[in-house]
Motif scaffolding. Structure first.
Motif, PDB file in Angstrom:
ATOM      1  N   CYS A   1      44.319  21.021  39.620  1.00 27.52           N
ATOM      2  CA  CYS A   1      45.567  20.666  40.075  1.00 27.52           C
ATOM      3  C   CYS A   1      46.439  20.090  38.798  1.00 27.52           C
ATOM      4  CB  CYS A   1      45.441  19.192  40.581  1.00 27.52           C
ATOM      5  SG  CYS A   1      44.673  19.310  42.650  1.00 27.52           S
ATOM      6  N   ASP A   2      46.066  20.953  37.464  1.00 25.96           N
ATOM      7  CA  ASP A   2      46.541  20.913  36.350  1.00 25.96           C
ATOM      8  C   ASP A   2      47.453  21.858  36.019  1.00 25.96           C
ATOM      9  OD1 ASP A   2      44.533  22.868  36.573  1.00 25.96           O
ATOM     10  OD2 ASP A   2      43.866  22.523  34.588  1.00 25.96           O
ATOM     11  N   GLY A   3      48.099  22.532  36.886  1.00 30.05           N
ATOM     12  CA  GLY A   3      49.468  23.088  36.686  1.00 30.05           C
ATOM     13  C   GLY A   3      49.211  24.589  36.157  1.00 30.05           C
ATOM     14  N   PHE A   4      50.465  25.123  35.888  1.00 29.08           N
ATOM     15  CA  PHE A   4      50.468  26.652  35.410  1.00 29.08           C
ATOM     16  C   PHE A   4      49.720  26.816  34.055  1.00 29.08           C
ATOM     17  CE2 PHE A   4      52.241  30.189  33.566  1.00 29.08           C
ATOM     18  CZ  PHE A   4      52.212  31.371  34.654  1.00 29.08           C
ATOM     19  N   HIS A   5      49.886  26.136  33.193  1.00 34.53           N
ATOM     20  CA  HIS A   5      49.231  26.195  31.903  1.00 34.53           C
ATOM     21  C   HIS A   5      47.725  25.547  31.916  1.00 34.53           C
ATOM     22  CE1 HIS A   5      52.741  28.132  30.278  1.00 34.53           C
ATOM     23  NE2 HIS A   5      53.397  26.925  30.639  1.00 34.53           N
ATOM     24  N   GLY A   6      47.303  25.122  32.884  1.00 36.10           N
ATOM     25  CA  GLY A   6      45.961  24.308  33.029  1.00 36.10           C
ATOM     26  C   GLY A   6      44.874  25.431  32.613  1.00 36.10           C
ATOM     27  N   VAL A   7      43.767  24.554  32.598  1.00 33.10           N
ATOM     28  CA  VAL A   7      42.374  25.079  32.261  1.00 33.10           C
ATOM     29  C   VAL A   7      41.968  25.948  33.512  1.00 33.10           C
ATOM     30  CG1 VAL A   7      39.841  24.764  31.614  1.00 33.10           C
ATOM     31  CG2 VAL A   7      41.860  23.711  30.295  1.00 33.10           C
ATOM     32  N   ALA A   8      42.091  25.145  34.678  1.00 31.78           N
ATOM     33  CA  ALA A   8      41.557  25.542  35.896  1.00 31.78           C
ATOM     34  C   ALA A   8      41.849  27.049  36.241  1.00 31.78           C
ATOM     35  CB  ALA A   8      41.993  24.479  37.052  1.00 31.78           C
ATOM     36  N   ARG A   9      43.205  27.579  36.378  1.00 30.99           N
ATOM     37  CA  ARG A   9      43.616  28.651  36.681  1.00 30.99           C
ATOM     38  C   ARG A   9      42.927  29.808  35.811  1.00 30.99           C
ATOM     39  NH1 ARG A   9      48.305  31.009  35.427  1.00 30.99           N
ATOM     40  NH2 ARG A   9      48.752  31.556  37.392  1.00 30.99           N
ATOM     41  N   GLN A  10      42.755  29.444  34.553  1.00 29.72           N
ATOM     42  CA  GLN A  10      42.073  30.384  33.381  1.00 29.72           C
ATOM     43  C   GLN A  10      40.667  30.699  33.873  1.00 29.72           C
ATOM     44  OE1 GLN A  10      42.664  28.737  29.646  1.00 29.72           O
ATOM     45  NE2 GLN A  10      44.879  28.019  29.849  1.00 29.72           N
ATOM     46  N   ALA A  11      40.080  29.889  34.459  1.00 27.13           N
ATOM     47  CA  ALA A  11      38.628  30.086  35.002  1.00 27.13           C
ATOM     48  C   ALA A  11      38.530  31.346  36.033  1.00 27.13           C
ATOM     49  CB  ALA A  11      38.025  28.804  35.580  1.00 27.13           C
ATOM     50  N   VAL A  12      39.587  31.679  36.524  1.00 26.39           N
ATOM     51  CA  VAL A  12      39.667  32.828  37.690  1.00 26.39           C
ATOM     52  C   VAL A  12      39.673  34.217  36.797  1.00 26.39           C
ATOM     53  CG1 VAL A  12      40.749  33.705  39.605  1.00 26.39           C
ATOM     54  CG2 VAL A  12      40.789  31.197  38.988  1.00 26.39           C
ATOM     55  N   PRO A  13      38.933  34.980  36.951  1.00 25.19           N
ATOM     56  CA  PRO A  13      39.090  36.321  36.369  1.00 25.19           C
ATOM     57  C   PRO A  13      40.374  37.047  36.618  1.00 25.19           C
ATOM     58  CG  PRO A  13      36.792  36.128  37.327  1.00 25.19           C
ATOM     59  CD  PRO A  13      37.579  34.821  37.805  1.00 25.19           C
ATOM     60  N   ALA A  14      40.695  37.627  35.643  1.00 17.12           N
ATOM     61  CA  ALA A  14      42.071  38.313  35.740  1.00 17.12           C
ATOM     62  C   ALA A  14      41.924  39.502  36.770  1.00 17.12           C
ATOM     63  CB  ALA A  14      42.525  39.032  34.329  1.00 17.12           C
ATOM     64  N   GLU A  15      40.719  40.147  36.840  1.00 16.03           N
ATOM     65  CA  GLU A  15      40.745  41.161  37.892  1.00 16.03           C
ATOM     66  C   GLU A  15      40.633  40.791  39.337  1.00 16.03           C
ATOM     67  OE1 GLU A  15      36.383  40.057  36.410  1.00 16.03           O
ATOM     68  OE2 GLU A  15      38.523  40.289  35.535  1.00 16.03           O
ATOM     69  N   VAL A  16      40.376  39.550  39.583  1.00 17.20           N
ATOM     70  CA  VAL A  16      40.453  39.092  41.101  1.00 17.20           C
ATOM     71  C   VAL A  16      41.987  38.523  41.447  1.00 17.20           C
ATOM     72  CG1 VAL A  16      37.961  38.797  40.983  1.00 17.20           C
ATOM     73  CG2 VAL A  16      39.391  36.598  40.714  1.00 17.20           C
ATOM     74  N   SER A  17      42.759  38.131  40.516  1.00 15.71           N
ATOM     75  CA  SER A  17      44.027  37.633  40.878  1.00 15.71           C
ATOM     76  C   SER A  17      45.084  38.556  40.878  1.00 15.71           C
ATOM     77  CB  SER A  17      44.255  36.501  39.980  1.00 15.71           C
ATOM     78  OG  SER A  17      43.410  35.417  40.014  1.00 15.71           O
ATOM     79  N   THR A  18      46.041  38.309  41.597  1.00 13.24           N
ATOM     80  CA  THR A  18      47.430  39.161  41.545  1.00 13.24           C
ATOM     81  C   THR A  18      48.317  37.977  41.254  1.00 13.24           C
ATOM     82  OG1 THR A  18      46.351  40.592  43.264  1.00 13.24           O
ATOM     83  CG2 THR A  18      48.891  40.494  42.781  1.00 13.24           C
ATOM     84  N   HIS A  19      49.341  38.413  40.569  1.00 11.00           N
ATOM     85  CA  HIS A  19      50.477  37.256  40.062  1.00 11.00           C
ATOM     86  C   HIS A  19      51.831  38.003  40.602  1.00 11.00           C
ATOM     87  CE1 HIS A  19      47.339  34.879  37.979  1.00 11.00           C
ATOM     88  NE2 HIS A  19      46.819  36.092  37.526  1.00 11.00           N
ATOM     89  N   TYR A  20      52.528  37.114  41.433  1.00  4.75           N
ATOM     90  CA  TYR A  20      53.890  37.543  41.606  1.00  4.75           C
ATOM     91  C   TYR A  20      54.746  36.707  40.950  1.00  4.75           C
ATOM     92  CZ  TYR A  20      51.359  40.205  45.306  1.00  4.75           C
ATOM     93  OH  TYR A  20      50.359  40.609  45.838  1.00  4.75           O
ATOM     94  N   GLU A  21      55.993  37.228  40.373  1.00  5.16           N
ATOM     95  CA  GLU A  21      56.810  35.990  39.446  1.00  5.16           C
ATOM     96  C   GLU A  21      58.230  36.800  39.405  1.00  5.16           C
ATOM     97  OE1 GLU A  21      56.408  33.676  35.380  1.00  5.16           O
ATOM     98  OE2 GLU A  21      55.568  35.800  35.505  1.00  5.16           O
ATOM     99  N   ARG A  22      59.426  35.868  39.493  1.00  8.27           N
ATOM    100  CA  ARG A  22      60.446  36.080  39.210  1.00  8.27           C
ATOM    101  C   ARG A  22      61.249  35.128  38.238  1.00  8.27           C
ATOM    102  NH1 ARG A  22      64.966  38.698  41.647  1.00  8.27           N
ATOM    103  NH2 ARG A  22      63.590  39.476  43.345  1.00  8.27           N
ATOM    104  N   ALA A  23      61.800  35.439  37.271  1.00  9.93           N
ATOM    105  CA  ALA A  23      62.599  34.749  36.271  1.00  9.93           C
ATOM    106  C   ALA A  23      64.120  34.633  36.652  1.00  9.93           C
ATOM    107  CB  ALA A  23      62.288  35.034  34.744  1.00  9.93           C
ATOM    108  N   TYR A  24      64.826  33.612  36.511  1.00 15.47           N
ATOM    109  CA  TYR A  24      66.080  33.730  37.013  1.00 15.47           C
ATOM    110  C   TYR A  24      66.965  33.514  35.650  1.00 15.47           C
ATOM    111  CZ  TYR A  24      64.236  32.630  41.603  1.00 15.47           C
ATOM    112  OH  TYR A  24      63.771  32.820  42.810  1.00 15.47           O
ATOM    113  N   PRO A  25      68.288  33.891  35.708  1.00 21.52           N
ATOM    114  CA  PRO A  25      68.888  34.110  34.417  1.00 21.52           C
ATOM    115  C   PRO A  25      69.834  32.918  34.106  1.00 21.52           C
ATOM    116  CG  PRO A  25      70.024  35.300  36.202  1.00 21.52           C
ATOM    117  CD  PRO A  25      68.618  34.846  36.815  1.00 21.52           C
TER     118      PRO A  25
END
Length: 394
Positions: free
Chosen positions: A158-182
């Protein structure tokens, strides 16, 4: 130290999960890298959906919320210099929203945790989350000058986008969807009494504006600004003048906001992000660690609360019956709600903001959508349903 559930992050998601597990007799430890004063002061969302407020009440964390929170039964949409109200209870069978700042939710949950719950460690810097693919996850952290380990059956990030927890998930098992607004939001907190009874969302040729509240004497207001804007470039007078210009009404040309000292100002970038799946082994992601929404739809805090409510039910079922059915379904269950909220937030954002690349044709499409919200009972009901919050999955 050993516990059943190690919770990384002491924001509203981590604290609420800890409270729900405490109430069910499941031991847990919450680790927060910041100190208590910082956590209790950081400004965030202030709109609670019906289900979020109900969850806090059921958890025994709603007494001050019900005493001091402001019930809102609708929102006002301003566009083409006209005003239109969306009546939530009439469109949703009685549901509304509660204005109660995230800072206050956090204060309430911290007070309960320290008085009645399990360990809550501030200034606990988590360095790594290991072993989540196996049966014995370990959280490695530093606290009071010493390196420590927390052995868990489950870890919740529950430590946010830049937290350590999500970094423990191997990149090859995750899919990321993103949109940045102007564009971004310039948000201010001002000691000025709101002159409006409900939140006001304004579309104008000058850009988007939002009038919200924190209390009967404090206003929370936002202006659409270009990405990279420096808040220092906006004087208090310039902010108030621009807000008045964007909220202007043809039928009431004298309408003005009540002005007062600006207590704080900050620029908030706008983006959408979803990580799939929200589980890897014995690690579960919740809140901003798994998904981010632009703030236009007031969904961030509410999605986080929904995540941990679903997860708490799953952990309780596993503890009481030995069944992992709900735990195995956690990611899919949450993602259905997440994508619904992502779509709603995207629709609100792109309909109300002025994109630098917009043509007059695009602006007319925005106005057509806003007119549909305010003239079609079906469109208004869909907006109200999504804004007040869809029912939590069972």
């Amino acid at each position: 130290m050993r516990t059943t559930v190690g919770i990384v992050g002491g924001g509203p998601a981590g604290l609420l999960l800890g409270r729900l597990l405490d109430n069910a007799g499941i031991d847990n430890v919450v680790l927060e890298r910041r100190d208590r004063a910082y956590v209790e002061q950081r400004q965030r969302a202030g709109i609670l959906e019906q289900s979020t407020a109900d969850t806090l009440r059921a958890a025994g964390a709603g007494e001050r919320m019900d005493r001091e929170g402001l019930v809102h039964h609708g929102i006002e949409l301003r566009f083409a210099r006209g005003s239109h109200r969306i009546d939530f209870p009439a469109l949703t069978g009685g549901r509304g929203v509660l204005v109660y700042a995230q800072t206050e939710v956090v204060k309430d949950l911290i007070a309960l945790r320290l008085a009645e719950g399990g360990p809550l460690l501030f200034d606990a810097q988590v360095d790594a989350v290991d072993g989540v693919a196996g049966e014995s996850p370990v959280i490695r952290y530093r606290h009071q000058g010493a390196e420590r380990t927390l052995h868990c059956s489950y870890v919740v990030g529950c430590d946010g986008f830049h937290g350590v927890a999500r970094q423990a998930v191997p990149a090859e098992v995750s899919t990321h969807y993103e949109r940045a607004y102007p564009y971004s939001w310039l948000g201010i907190l001002a000691d000025a009494p709101p002159v409006y009874e409900e939140l006001v969302y304004a579309h104008s040729e000058r850009g988007f504006a939002l009038a919200s509240v924190r209390s009967p004497t404090v206003s929370r207001l936002y202006l659409q600004v270009p990405n990279g804007t420096d808040p220092a470039d906006w004087s208090d007078e310039r902010i108030w003048d621009e807000l008045d210009a964007r909220f202007a009404l043809e039928a009431d040309p004298g309408w003005r906001l009540a002005r007062g000292p600006v207590r704080s100002k900050a620029v908030l970038p706008m983006r959408s992000h979803v990580t799939e799946p929200m589980r890897y082994g014995r690690l579960f992601l919740a809140g901003d660690a798994a998904h981010i929404v632009p703030p236009t739809g007031a969904k961030g805090l509410n999605l986080a609360a929904a995540d941990v409510t679903v997860l708490a039910r799953a952990l309780i079922e596993q503890q009481e019956t030995g069944s992992s059915g709900l735990l195995d379904a956690y990611s899919d269950t949450c993602l259905r709600r997440v994508w619904r909220a992502e779509h709603f937030s995207y629709l609100m954002t792109t309909t109300l903001h002025t994109d630098p690349a917009h043509s007059p044709f695009d602006t007319r499409l925005q106005l057509a959508q806003l007119a549909r919200f305010t003239s079609s009972p079906h469109a208004a009901a869909e907006l109200a349903d999504n804004y007040t919050g869809l029912p939590l999955p069972r």
